[in-house]
Design a protein around this motif. Structure first.
Motif, PDB file in Angstrom:
ATOM      1  N   UNK A   1     -22.467  13.159  65.187  1.00  0.00           N
ATOM      2  CA  UNK A   1     -22.169  11.718  64.920  1.00  0.00           C
ATOM      3  C   UNK A   1     -20.952  11.152  65.438  1.00  0.00           C
ATOM      4  N   UNK A   2     -19.862  11.692  64.925  1.00  0.00           N
ATOM      5  CA  UNK A   2     -18.414  11.305  65.186  1.00  0.00           C
ATOM      6  C   UNK A   2     -18.479  11.322  66.945  1.00  0.00           C
TER       7      UNK A   2
ATOM      8  N   UNK B   1     -16.363   3.973  71.188  1.00  0.00           N
ATOM      9  CA  UNK B   1     -15.224   3.437  70.974  1.00  0.00           C
ATOM     10  C   UNK B   1     -14.356   2.842  72.310  1.00  0.00           C
ATOM     11  N   UNK B   2     -14.703   3.431  73.555  1.00  0.00           N
ATOM     12  CA  UNK B   2     -14.662   2.874  75.035  1.00  0.00           C
ATOM     13  C   UNK B   2     -14.634   1.334  75.045  1.00  0.00           C
TER      14      UNK B   2
ATOM     15  N   UNK C   1     -14.497  18.447  66.677  1.00  0.00           N
ATOM     16  CA  UNK C   1     -13.828  17.130  66.132  1.00  0.00           C
ATOM     17  C   UNK C   1     -12.302  16.942  66.520  1.00  0.00           C
ATOM     18  N   UNK C   2     -11.484  18.174  66.262  1.00  0.00           N
ATOM     19  CA  UNK C   2     -10.152  17.971  66.612  1.00  0.00           C
ATOM     20  C   UNK C   2      -9.801  17.597  68.173  1.00  0.00           C
ATOM     21  N   UNK C   3     -10.781  18.138  68.933  1.00  0.00           N
ATOM     22  CA  UNK C   3     -10.742  17.776  70.254  1.00  0.00           C
ATOM     23  C   UNK C   3     -10.858  16.331  70.737  1.00  0.00           C
ATOM     24  N   UNK C   4     -11.175  15.515  69.607  1.00  0.00           N
ATOM     25  CA  UNK C   4     -11.521  13.975  69.949  1.00  0.00           C
ATOM     26  C   UNK C   4     -10.272  13.308  69.772  1.00  0.00           C
TER      27      UNK C   4
ATOM     28  N   UNK D   1      -8.590   7.549  68.708  1.00  0.00           N
ATOM     29  CA  UNK D   1      -9.247   8.512  67.658  1.00  0.00           C
ATOM     30  C   UNK D   1      -8.219   9.254  66.744  1.00  0.00           C
ATOM     31  N   UNK D   2      -8.289   9.219  65.678  1.00  0.00           N
ATOM     32  CA  UNK D   2      -7.285   9.937  64.692  1.00  0.00           C
ATOM     33  C   UNK D   2      -8.143  10.842  63.978  1.00  0.00           C
TER      34      UNK D   2
END
Length: 404
Positions: free
Chosen positions: A244-245, A253-254, A276-279, A284-285
């Motif tokens: 989902x994220x 988000x763009x 997720x960390x790659x986002x 994005x935080x």
């Protein structure tokens, strides 16, 4: 007081994630009238520090430790046995032995099984001990929904798991005195798939601790000044949350940033996966584990739950609503909550729909606050744990000498 066996596939404490929240409240409710013998598993070292508190909460406690990597390997025996890998994953000789010894020593008036994987320990007692099962969701359908989103051979494994687990769910429901599901929709789905077990099916909804999840004026704002914080809260090693994220960050988000340059998507939750960390970016935080999610909810400009694969009532939505936040989510999640847009749940399933709802909240903060108040009023009225847990009482014998 009656002796009740409670079996949970994951330690029901602390109540800080979806299944643990529900199992914790089941445990607390049963303890009002019964002596509860809890058998559960630990699958992470993070839970070790909470064992003393759980032991104090439930003195008649038995815990078996499992290594998820080893258990995944051992669960492959399910391929040979032609059974669900989920059942094989939680097969444990120590747990079986404890149940047998405790039954022989104390005797149980009833058992409560939390999710289908734990029924294997209560079924041998059925001649003496009626079994109640909390399936929560129709998990077999969850695996079916996962399959198309993955490549072979994972897609084949997931589809096989869906078929084998459904066979187990049907068999368990036929043996159970009562089978609970979290929403009327999940109950109706299981009845339609397993009509032979439909008479035992009942809905037992989730709730929310509205006193704990409430706004406080003395909390510190974790966001930057003038930032438009768009927040998602959830366990970030859980595939539907990850999916989902990723989708929201890449497709929504763009467009949000084009309209709101100071907008930032905050992903708040434990154990973020590599995906997720790659986002992480300027828009994005990734917060990872935080000591308290409430400040992130309280000071969010908007809360989103963009789950493309979701089942049942999402606690993360109830908690955000209790914090007086309107929530933008997909129709399936909104339907499970049973709230309209006027009650603080805005439906969106496409990037333009999410953008439109976000624009509405970010442009008119007064209207957003009014929707937040309506959201809190809705969950305070409809999602009180004490009200829902009463549905258990008819299936557990009350005797004299109730436990304080």
């Amino acid at each position: 007081m009656g002796n009740v066996l409670f079996l949970a596939h994951r330690m029901p404490y602390p109540p800080n994630k979806g299944d643990k929240v529900r199992s914790y409240h089941l445990l607390r409710h049963l303890q009002q009238h019964h002596r509860v013998f809890l058998g559960t598993f630990i699958d992470t070292h993070d839970d070790d520090e909470h064992l003393p508190a759980l032991k104090e909460l439930c003195p008649d406690l038995h815990v078996e430790r499992i290594n998820p990597k080893v258990s995944k390997y051992l669960s492959l025996t399910g391929l040979i046995r032609r059974e669900a890998l989920t059942i094989a994953f939680y097969r444990n000789a120590g747990m079986r032995s404890w149940v047998q010894r405790t039954q022989a020593k104390h005797g149980f008036q009833a058992s409560l099984v939390f999710t289908s994987a734990m029924a294997q320990y209560a079924e041998p007692l059925l001649a003496q001990t009626p079994m109640v099962v909390d399936f929560v969701d129709v998990d077999s359908v969850k695996w079916r929904d996962y399959a198309p989103a993955h490549r072979w051979p994972i897609s084949w494994i997931y589809q096989r798991e869906a078929n084998q687990l459904f066979s187990a769910e049907k068999a368990i429901a036929r043996l159970a005195r009562r089978s609970f599901f979290v929403t009327p929709g999940e109950s109706a789905l299981f009845r339609s798939l397993a009509p032979e077990a439909s008479e035992s099916v009942e809905t037992l909804s989730n709730g929310v601790d509205a006193e704990y999840f409430s706004s406080k004026p003395d909390r510190l704002n974790p966001f930057l000044e003038e930032e438009k914080a768009i927040v998602f809260v959830g366990a970030m090693d859980y595939w539907p949350n990850v999916d989902g994220v990723k989708w929201f960050a890449s497709t929504v988000m763009p467009q949000v940033r084009a309209r709101w340059p100071r907008a930032c998507f905050h992903i708040v939750g434990r154990n973020p996966s590599k995906e997720v960390l790659a986002l992480a970016s300027d828009s994005v935080r990734i917060s990872g584990t935080v000591p308290d999610v409430r400040p992130y909810l309280q000071f969010a400009s908007a809360v989103v739950v963009p789950l493309r694969v979701a089942r049942g009532v999402q606690n993360k939505i109830l908690e955000a609503m209790a914090m007086a936040q309107p929530v933008i989510t997909v129709p399936a999640c909104a339907e499970a909550i049973g709230a309209s847009e006027e009650q603080g749940v805005l439906e969106a399933s496409t990037p333009p729909a999410f953008l439109a709802s976000l624009n509405a909240l970010l442009e008119n903060t007064d209207a957003a606050m009014a929707l937040g108040r309506a959201a809190r009023a809705h969950v305070c009225r409809r999602f009180r744990w004490a009200d829902h847990m009463k549905g258990l009482d008819a299936y557990f014998p009350h005797t004299t000498g109730a436990r304080a």
